[in-house]
Design a protein around this motif. Structure first.
Motif, short mmCIF file in Angstrom:
data_model
loop_
_atom_site.label_atom_id
_atom_site.label_comp_id
_atom_site.label_asym_id
_atom_site.label_seq_id
_atom_site.Cartn_x
_atom_site.Cartn_y
_atom_site.Cartn_z
N THR A 191 0.87 -1.18 0.00
CA THR A 191 0.00 0.00 0.00
C THR A 191 0.90 1.22 0.00
OG1 THR A 191 -0.13 0.23 2.41
CG2 THR A 191 -1.78 -1.20 1.37
N GLY A 192 0.33 2.36 -0.35
CA GLY A 192 1.11 3.59 -0.45
C GLY A 192 1.83 3.99 0.82
N GLY A 193 1.31 3.65 1.97
CA GLY A 193 1.90 4.06 3.23
C GLY A 193 2.99 3.14 3.76
N VAL A 223 6.65 -11.38 3.50
CA VAL A 223 5.94 -12.54 2.95
C VAL A 223 4.75 -12.06 2.10
CG1 VAL A 223 4.39 -14.44 3.63
CG2 VAL A 223 6.68 -14.29 4.59
N GLY A 224 4.07 -11.02 2.56
CA GLY A 224 2.97 -10.45 1.77
C GLY A 224 3.43 -9.91 0.44
N TYR A 225 4.60 -9.29 0.42
CA TYR A 225 5.16 -8.76 -0.83
C TYR A 225 5.48 -9.90 -1.79
CZ TYR A 225 5.87 -4.25 1.54
OH TYR A 225 5.69 -3.05 2.19
N LEU A 226 6.03 -10.97 -1.25
CA LEU A 226 6.36 -12.13 -2.08
C LEU A 226 5.09 -12.77 -2.64
CD1 LEU A 226 9.13 -13.68 0.19
CD2 LEU A 226 9.51 -12.55 -2.02
#
Length: 172
Positions: A56-58, A149-152
């Motif tokens: 997310t942007g933040g 892990v969320g990015y992956l």
């Protein structure tokens, strides 16, 4: 000294000596080595084009998370080595591309591995800052790994910790 006392000493001294560095050994083998392996593999697995990706942007980008781990590794492990952080630590914030970020992360973990080799339980427990630094390289890096892990997964990549468990199940 009685025979009984001598026998008791002969039995207990080796046990006490082997337990001398159980904290350091446990932290290193059970926790540090694993999180090091997972973060380094995550840095390798993420495509270069996704290093600036943010969920997310933040939030921080993937590269910023890796740099955060690198900076904390240098800071905490410099404490364990009782020295100032190395010059490489000052350059981390400006790193953006995969090759530089990934290599810096690996270098910081190598620096920490050297720090762990040079300490023992007595030194760790001698001050709250030493204890904090030892625990922080494990706990904080696990928190960072939990974030990335969320990015992956959102990039279609199976996280290294999951992949290794899947590999182990396949070998049985």
């Amino acid at each position: 000294m009685s025979i009984r006392t001598k026998v008791l000493l002969c039995i207990s001294v080796p046990v006490l000596l082997s337990a001398q560095n159980s904290l350091k050994t446990t932290v290193t083998q059970r926790y540090f080595d694993g999180i090091r392996r997972n973060l380094e593999a995550a840095a390798d697995a993420m495509p270069a084009a996704r290093y600036e990706f943010k969920l997310t942007g933040g939030q921080m980008s993937f590269a910023e998370w890796m740099n955060h781990s690198t900076e904390r590794n240098y800071s905490d492990c410099a404490t364990l080595k009782a020295e100032a952080a190395p010059e490489a630590a000052r350059k981390v914030a400006g790193l953006k591309d995969k090759a530089e970020v990934s290599q810096a992360l690996k270098d910081s973990f190598a620096y920490c591995a050297t720090a762990l080799e040079g300490i023992d339980d007595q030194k760790i427990l001698a001050s709250p800052q030493m204890t904090y630094s030892l625990l922080h390289i494990v706990v904080h890096n696990n928190e960072i790994y939990g974030n990335i892990v969320g990015y992956l997964r959102s990039s279609g990549i199976v996280p290294p910790s999951t992949a290794s468990r899947m590999d182990q199940k396949g070998k049985k």
